[in-house]
Design a protein around this motif. Structure first.
Motif, PDB file in Angstrom:
ATOM      1  N   ALA A 155       1.128  26.154  12.801  1.00  0.00           N
ATOM      2  CA  ALA A 155       1.003  24.801  12.266  1.00  0.00           C
ATOM      3  C   ALA A 155       2.413  24.249  12.113  1.00  0.00           C
ATOM      4  CB  ALA A 155       0.276  24.815  10.923  1.00  0.00           C
ATOM      5  N   PRO A 156       2.568  22.921  12.159  1.00  0.00           N
ATOM      6  CA  PRO A 156       3.915  22.379  12.007  1.00  0.00           C
ATOM      7  C   PRO A 156       4.469  22.666  10.617  1.00  0.00           C
ATOM      8  CG  PRO A 156       2.291  20.620  11.923  1.00  0.00           C
ATOM      9  CD  PRO A 156       1.559  21.854  12.332  1.00  0.00           C
ATOM     10  N   THR A 157       5.759  22.911  10.561  1.00  0.00           N
ATOM     11  CA  THR A 157       6.459  23.039   9.290  1.00  0.00           C
ATOM     12  C   THR A 157       6.847  21.650   8.800  1.00  0.00           C
ATOM     13  OG1 THR A 157       7.336  25.203   9.901  1.00  0.00           O
ATOM     14  CG2 THR A 157       8.497  24.004   8.166  1.00  0.00           C
ATOM     15  N   VAL A 158       6.589  21.358   7.545  1.00  0.00           N
ATOM     16  CA  VAL A 158       6.960  20.070   6.963  1.00  0.00           C
ATOM     17  C   VAL A 158       8.227  20.288   6.141  1.00  0.00           C
ATOM     18  CG1 VAL A 158       6.262  18.185   5.452  1.00  0.00           C
ATOM     19  CG2 VAL A 158       4.571  19.290   6.932  1.00  0.00           C
ATOM     20  N   VAL A 159       9.339  19.695   6.597  1.00  0.00           N
ATOM     21  CA  VAL A 159      10.626  19.948   5.953  1.00  0.00           C
ATOM     22  C   VAL A 159      10.982  18.885   4.927  1.00  0.00           C
ATOM     23  CG1 VAL A 159      11.511  21.294   7.891  1.00  0.00           C
ATOM     24  CG2 VAL A 159      11.902  18.805   7.827  1.00  0.00           C
ATOM     25  N   ASP A 160      10.236  17.769   4.916  1.00  0.00           N
ATOM     26  CA  ASP A 160      10.482  16.752   3.902  1.00  0.00           C
ATOM     27  C   ASP A 160       9.264  15.842   3.832  1.00  0.00           C
ATOM     28  OD1 ASP A 160      11.745  15.364   1.903  1.00  0.00           O
ATOM     29  OD2 ASP A 160      13.468  14.737   3.103  1.00  0.00           O
ATOM     30  N   VAL A 161       9.019  15.299   2.651  1.00  0.00           N
ATOM     31  CA  VAL A 161       7.960  14.319   2.426  1.00  0.00           C
ATOM     32  C   VAL A 161       8.570  13.158   1.656  1.00  0.00           C
ATOM     33  CG1 VAL A 161       5.718  13.852   1.367  1.00  0.00           C
ATOM     34  CG2 VAL A 161       6.155  16.086   2.410  1.00  0.00           C
ATOM     35  N   ILE A 162       8.396  11.948   2.184  1.00  0.00           N
ATOM     36  CA  ILE A 162       9.007  10.759   1.594  1.00  0.00           C
ATOM     37  C   ILE A 162       7.912   9.763   1.251  1.00  0.00           C
ATOM     38  CG2 ILE A 162      10.611   8.834   1.987  1.00  0.00           C
ATOM     39  CD1 ILE A 162      10.894  11.835   4.231  1.00  0.00           C
ATOM     40  N   ASP A 163       7.890   9.312   0.021  1.00  0.00           N
ATOM     41  CA  ASP A 163       6.947   8.271  -0.381  1.00  0.00           C
ATOM     42  C   ASP A 163       7.493   6.912   0.027  1.00  0.00           C
ATOM     43  OD1 ASP A 163       6.224  10.047  -3.429  1.00  0.00           O
ATOM     44  OD2 ASP A 163       5.027   9.946  -1.590  1.00  0.00           O
ATOM     45  N   THR A 164       6.607   6.049   0.514  1.00  0.00           N
ATOM     46  CA  THR A 164       7.009   4.712   0.915  1.00  0.00           C
ATOM     47  C   THR A 164       5.839   3.768   0.666  1.00  0.00           C
ATOM     48  OG1 THR A 164       8.031   3.422   2.707  1.00  0.00           O
ATOM     49  CG2 THR A 164       6.283   4.957   3.335  1.00  0.00           C
ATOM     50  N   VAL A 165       6.027   2.515   1.024  1.00  0.00           N
ATOM     51  CA  VAL A 165       4.934   1.544   0.945  1.00  0.00           C
ATOM     52  C   VAL A 165       4.912   0.739   2.228  1.00  0.00           C
ATOM     53  CG1 VAL A 165       4.961   1.349  -1.581  1.00  0.00           C
ATOM     54  CG2 VAL A 165       6.381  -0.184  -0.196  1.00  0.00           C
ATOM     55  N   ASN A 166       3.758   0.188   2.538  1.00  0.00           N
ATOM     56  CA  ASN A 166       3.636  -0.665   3.717  1.00  0.00           C
ATOM     57  C   ASN A 166       4.569  -1.869   3.610  1.00  0.00           C
ATOM     58  OD1 ASN A 166       2.002  -1.588   6.164  1.00  0.00           O
ATOM     59  ND2 ASN A 166       1.855  -3.348   4.800  1.00  0.00           N
ATOM     60  N   GLY A 167       5.107  -2.265   4.771  1.00  0.00           N
ATOM     61  CA  GLY A 167       5.950  -3.446   4.821  1.00  0.00           C
ATOM     62  C   GLY A 167       7.412  -3.176   4.524  1.00  0.00           C
ATOM     63  N   ARG A 168       7.823  -1.937   4.604  1.00  0.00           N
ATOM     64  CA  ARG A 168       9.193  -1.573   4.252  1.00  0.00           C
ATOM     65  C   ARG A 168       9.851  -0.808   5.396  1.00  0.00           C
ATOM     66  NH1 ARG A 168       9.843   2.074  -1.031  1.00  0.00           N
ATOM     67  NH2 ARG A 168       9.376   0.049  -1.984  1.00  0.00           N
ATOM     68  N   VAL A 169      11.162  -0.994   5.556  1.00  0.00           N
ATOM     69  CA  VAL A 169      11.957  -0.091   6.377  1.00  0.00           C
ATOM     70  C   VAL A 169      12.439   1.029   5.467  1.00  0.00           C
ATOM     71  CG1 VAL A 169      14.051   0.202   7.737  1.00  0.00           C
ATOM     72  CG2 VAL A 169      12.669  -1.862   8.010  1.00  0.00           C
ATOM     73  N   THR A 170      12.040   2.252   5.769  1.00  0.00           N
ATOM     74  CA  THR A 170      12.404   3.414   4.954  1.00  0.00           C
ATOM     75  C   THR A 170      13.581   4.122   5.597  1.00  0.00           C
ATOM     76  OG1 THR A 170      10.070   3.655   4.357  1.00  0.00           O
ATOM     77  CG2 THR A 170      11.533   5.483   3.822  1.00  0.00           C
ATOM     78  N   LYS A 176       0.836  -1.202   0.000  1.00  0.00           N
ATOM     79  CA  LYS A 176       0.000   0.000   0.000  1.00  0.00           C
ATOM     80  C   LYS A 176       0.873   1.255   0.000  1.00  0.00           C
ATOM     81  CE  LYS A 176      -3.541   2.387   2.759  1.00  0.00           C
ATOM     82  NZ  LYS A 176      -4.530   2.525   1.663  1.00  0.00           N
ATOM     83  N   PRO A 177       0.642   2.201  -0.928  1.00  0.00           N
ATOM     84  CA  PRO A 177       1.425   3.446  -0.931  1.00  0.00           C
ATOM     85  C   PRO A 177       1.094   4.309   0.286  1.00  0.00           C
ATOM     86  CG  PRO A 177       0.367   3.061  -3.062  1.00  0.00           C
ATOM     87  CD  PRO A 177      -0.252   2.108  -2.084  1.00  0.00           C
ATOM     88  N   LEU A 178       2.124   4.797   0.952  1.00  0.00           N
ATOM     89  CA  LEU A 178       1.985   5.663   2.111  1.00  0.00           C
ATOM     90  C   LEU A 178       2.984   6.807   1.991  1.00  0.00           C
ATOM     91  CD1 LEU A 178       1.707   2.842   4.801  1.00  0.00           C
ATOM     92  CD2 LEU A 178      -0.152   4.344   4.077  1.00  0.00           C
ATOM     93  N   ARG A 179       2.873   7.746   2.901  1.00  0.00           N
ATOM     94  CA  ARG A 179       3.721   8.937   2.837  1.00  0.00           C
ATOM     95  C   ARG A 179       4.239   9.247   4.240  1.00  0.00           C
ATOM     96  NH1 ARG A 179       1.009  13.151  -0.892  1.00  0.00           N
ATOM     97  NH2 ARG A 179       1.867  11.704  -2.451  1.00  0.00           N
ATOM     98  N   ILE A 180       5.482   9.689   4.317  1.00  0.00           N
ATOM     99  CA  ILE A 180       6.087  10.107   5.586  1.00  0.00           C
ATOM    100  C   ILE A 180       6.331  11.609   5.511  1.00  0.00           C
ATOM    101  CG2 ILE A 180       8.019   9.830   7.180  1.00  0.00           C
ATOM    102  CD1 ILE A 180       8.554   7.103   5.712  1.00  0.00           C
TER     103      ILE A 180
END
Length: 407
Positions: free
Chosen positions: A342-357, A329-333
């Motif tokens: 509001a919190p500042t978002v300094v990075d966005v990383i795409d990942t998938v379920n079942g993975r060590v990112t 499943k596609p997810l986002r960090i």
């Protein structure tokens, strides 16, 4: 009245007081999902058992994951269900750790009485099975304007007569060194714990901030009314809580609601002492998905810990799994840092379920002293969005506990 039983008629009166305009809490009336009978609950499939990932981290050693719900109610305050059934329901639902935390208000008719406090202990002791299931007694200090705070691991409880303000409660708590507490549904009440006014002596004992309460993501609670993100307000004030999720159950189906908040705790064993130790160490994550495993390190330091960083590239490892239901499943960090409202978002990383990112982010203590990882599902919207275009306006799945930058 027989020991351990509660008069249902009196509980209806309590709910009327708690929900009505003349009540001490002035809570909104809450819809309750109903089941036909207790046998239906007992025979229901466990969401955790059906969807759960393995309990061993892929990036750290020495602990195991337990699924916890530390915020639940019964007829001893404004819930619908008999306290006698609560722990069994939560265990049957697949939880490993569960707490009853009925309201402590101003008068016993509104919330816990001394006899009910003792009854809660008896029920928790009867349900507790070290190594298999941890049952905990607690209470929810409940102020109609300032907010609600859960407290666990104390021998007595504080209502509004004993502690009439958040500051009074912090003083009461520091007199009970083993006691632990959490900011509940943060930002829902207008006073916001005196705007999260910092009380240094209680910092180590304030171990929780609810990011998921029931089905709601509290990241932007109050934003539409011009309020600051509770996460930003709390952490910028100096508090150092772990992040948690809870069902805040007021019905009769404790533990059986998919989509409601729950917590993951990384414990050395499933006992009360080990659960409280994990809470105090902030080895917790917030989610509203059953069976999810989340573990994370930053430069080898586990979530909830301190990074000895002034300015550096920080390497994160995030272990994320809910197999087999979410395989691939596609997810986002999203990497959250302090902001003004509001919190500042300094990075966005795409990942998938079942993975060590594995990813690296430059951090500078001059930009703020904390960092949090938020996991989201980009295919769904956030039901309570923040500023237009904010990266966290998608569906929150989990939050790690913060790391604190302390050069």
């Amino acid at each position: 009245m027989p020991y351990g039983q509660v008069n249902v008629a009196s509980s209806v009166g309590r709910r009327a007081l708690l929900a009505g305009s003349g009540g001490m809490l002035m809570l909104a009336a809450l819809p309750t999902a109903a089941r036909a009978a207790t046998t239906t609950v007992a025979g229901a499939p466990s969401p955790t058992a059906a969807a759960g990932a393995a309990r061993t981290s892929l990036i750290t050693q020495g602990t195991m994951l337990v699924h916890a719900d530390m915020h639940n109610h019964t007829v001893m305050s404004d819930g619908d269900g008999s306290a006698d059934a609560a722990f069994a329901s939560m265990r049957e639902a697949g939880l490993d750790v569960a707490a009853l935390t009925d309201h402590a208000t101003l008068f016993a008719i509104d919330g816990l009485s001394s006899s009910e406090w003792r009854t809660t202990a008896d029920l928790a002791n009867a349900a507790n099975e070290p190594g298999q299931f941890t049952a905990i007694r607690g209470f929810e200090w409940s102020h109609p304007l300032q907010g609600h705070i859960n407290v666990w691991n104390t021998s007595d409880f504080a209502d509004l007569l004993r502690a009439s303000s958040p500051g009074n409660l912090y003083d009461w708590l520091t007199g009970r060194p083993g006691g632990l507490a959490s900011f509940n549904h943060p930002g829902r009440e207008t006073g916001r714990f005196s705007n999260f006014s910092f009380h240094a002596a209680a910092r180590n004992q304030l171990v929780g901030l609810e990011m998921f309460n029931r089905t709601d993501d509290y990241l932007f609670e109050g934003w539409s009314s011009g309020m600051t993100s509770p996460l930003v307000a709390c952490l910028n004030a100096g508090w150092r809580p772990g992040l948690t999720g809870v069902t805040d159950e007021h019905g009769t189906t404790w533990g059986f609601h998919e989509g409601k908040g729950r917590s993951g705790l990384w414990v050395t064993e499933n006992t009360r002492a080990a659960v409280f130790e994990a809470m105090a160490a902030r080895r917790s994550f917030a989610t509203r998905v059953s069976g999810l495993r989340v573990d994370a390190t930053a430069n080898g330091v586990r979530m909830g810990g301190v990074l000895n960083v002034t300015s550096a590239d920080v390497r994160f490892l995030l272990d994320l799994d809910r197999s087999p239901a979410w395989d691939g499943k596609p997810l986002r960090i999203q990497v959250l840092r302090p902001g003004t409202s509001a919190p500042t978002v300094v990075d966005v990383i795409d990942t998938v379920n079942g993975r060590v990112t594995d990813f690296t982010v430059p951090l500078n203590a001059a930009d703020g002293t904390w960092v949090v990882l938020r996991v989201s599902d980009p295919s769904q919207p956030n039901g309570s969005p923040g500023p237009a275009g904010h990266p966290c306006n998608d569906f929150g799945v989990a939050y790690t506990s913060p790391w604190w930058l302390q050069p």
